[in-house]
Enzyme design. Structure first.
Site, PDB file in Angstrom:
ATOM      1  NE  ARG A   1      -0.062   0.335   4.993  1.00 41.40           N
ATOM      2  CZ  ARG A   1       0.259   1.417   5.277  1.00 41.40           C
ATOM      3  NH1 ARG A   1       0.968   2.111   5.320  1.00 41.40           N
ATOM      4  NH2 ARG A   1       0.966   0.897   6.653  1.00 41.40           N
TER       5      ARG A   1
ATOM      6  CB  CYS B   1       1.389   8.344   9.759  1.00 45.80           C
ATOM      7  SG  CYS B   1      -0.626   7.107   9.513  1.00 45.80           S
TER       8      CYS B   1
END
Lengths: 240, 175
Positions: free
Chosen positions: A90, A189
């Site tokens: 991803r 993240c």
């Protein structure tokens, strides 16, 4: 022409690798079906959304090497905390998955959605989550970083997707009632000055995933303009 | 001495002609321009093939045995702002419809497929530091890779869409 349809399958608690195999198989089938006009039409009515809670907990990275987001070594993560690090296909950076977090994997052909593309797709996922948590009284929003944020400073839902030949894989991860302590091992993240939160933390009560799912599906149905239906698992999707 | 001057002048001219020859290195690359009506790539050499498009929104243009591949303007718009390009290695060989490169935008990694079989001879290094070039100029300066192709490329791209067919395809997808 009928609206596209997304079948929803609940994988309950499932390991990351099992869930990935299921996604991949579905994705491969959808691409193979495209070669024939009859099966291509079948695709239109059989896009898929898998809902799952990952158990055991894992950390996952996107295609780019973002191991600098890990605050301990991969070996220590395994030896001291028994958590695995998985490299995936991803987009996006490092994140955590585990029990109490609602993970959704839409395997959909963006050609069925007026070919609006991935930006539209990700924005629609974000909006579906925002409307869902709003139903519970939590005010969420978006920032320049993809995902759903509370008051711009804590993330409640992460998004990381891949698109191959306009068919999607991977998806979103909404913190419902999960323990947030494992996040201390990473810079979530890649953003160091903001935090993470969950629905239960925001509302000060335990929110169940079963409360959230029907609300989420209703919102997705409206925002994506699709028919959504619960469907039973296929034989090869059932937990061994 | 007139003879001396003539010899020097022709040497100068020869030298100029050499430097004007299109170089295959990124340093000397001039961006490809496309004729808006015919879709033909405008180049110094007149034997470039017209641009062709795949249903997955890649474009290809072949000049001699060199194919240039990228993603269409429609595709870059559908991706959103590109933050990262994963380019192939030079000398890598790729089969038709195999993943050639990957582009990341809005936390989405999107695969780019090769319309033809070939060997990578050059990649657009600019995309490493300026990935948004793909958004700004997908069909020109934002080219992704150049491949060395064999004669069979003609069969491989025969079924692909030309400019007007592709335009209809993009519009027709809105139903």
């Amino acid at each position: 022409m009928l609206r596209p349809r997304i079948l929803v399958k609940s994988l309950d608690k499932r390991s990351y690798s099992d869930s990935f195999s299921i996604q991949k198989h579905r994705f491969d089938t959808m691409l193979a079906n495209r070669n024939d006009p009859v099966s291509a039409e079948h695709n239109r009515r059989n896009n898929m959304l898998y809902l799952v809670e990952h158990d055991p907990e894992v950390f996952t990275m996107g295609r780019r090497d973002t191991s600098s987001d890990l605050l301990v070594t991969e070996e220590k993560l395994k030896s001291d905390h028994n958590i695995e690090l998985v490299r995936t296909t991803r987009g996006g950076r490092i994140t955590w998955h585990g029990p109490g977090q609602l993970v959704g994997y839409p395997i959909i052909d963006l050609h069925h959605f007026q070919n609006k593309g991935v930006e539209w797709y990700v924005q629609s996922l974000q909006q579906s989550i925002i409307d869902t948590i709003n139903h519970f009284g939590i005010k969420g929003g978006t920032t320049s970083d993809v995902g759903v944020w509370i008051e711009n400073n804590r993330k409640i839902c992460a998004i990381g997707v891949s698109a191959s030949r306009w068919v999607t894989m991977h998806g979103f991860a909404l913190n419902v009632n999960n323990n947030l302590s494992s996040y201390r091992h990473i810079i979530p993240c890649g953003i160091s000055d903001k935090g993470v939160t969950s629905m239960s933390k925001e509302l000060n009560r335990k929110v169940e995933i079963s409360e959230v799912v029907p609300v989420l599906l209703n919102n997705m149905q409206r925002i994506f303009d699709v028919d959504m239906e619960m469907a039973p698992l296929d034989a090869d999707e059932i937990k061994k | 001495d007139n003879c001396g001057l003539r010899r020097n002048r022709s040497k100068m001219l020869a030298a100029t002609r050499l430097s004007q020859r299109p170089q295959l290195s990124a340093q000397h690359y001039r961006p490809a321009a496309f004729n808006a009506t015919s879709g033909r790539m405008i180049s110094r050499r007149s034997y470039a093939s017209a641009v062709k498009y795949t249903p997955e929104h890649e474009w290809i243009s072949v000049e001699g045995t060199t194919a240039t591949v990228g993603i269409s303007d429609f595709a870059q718009n559908a991706l959103g702002e590109v933050v990262y390009c994963d380019l192939p290695s030079v000398k890598a060989s790729v089969a038709q419809k195999e993943v050639l490169a990957s582009v990341e935008s809005v936390k989405t990694a999107s695969d780019v497929y090769s319309p033809v079989e070939g060997t990578v001879i050059e990649v657009n290094e600019k995309l490493r530091t300026e990935p948004t070039l793909l958004n700004k100029s997908a069909q020109s300066e934002g080219w992704i890779a150049k491949l060395q192709v064999k004669d069979n490329y003609k069969d491989q791209i025969a079924k692909l869409m030309d400019e007007s067919a592709y335009k209809k395809y993009c519009e027709g997808l809105d139903h």
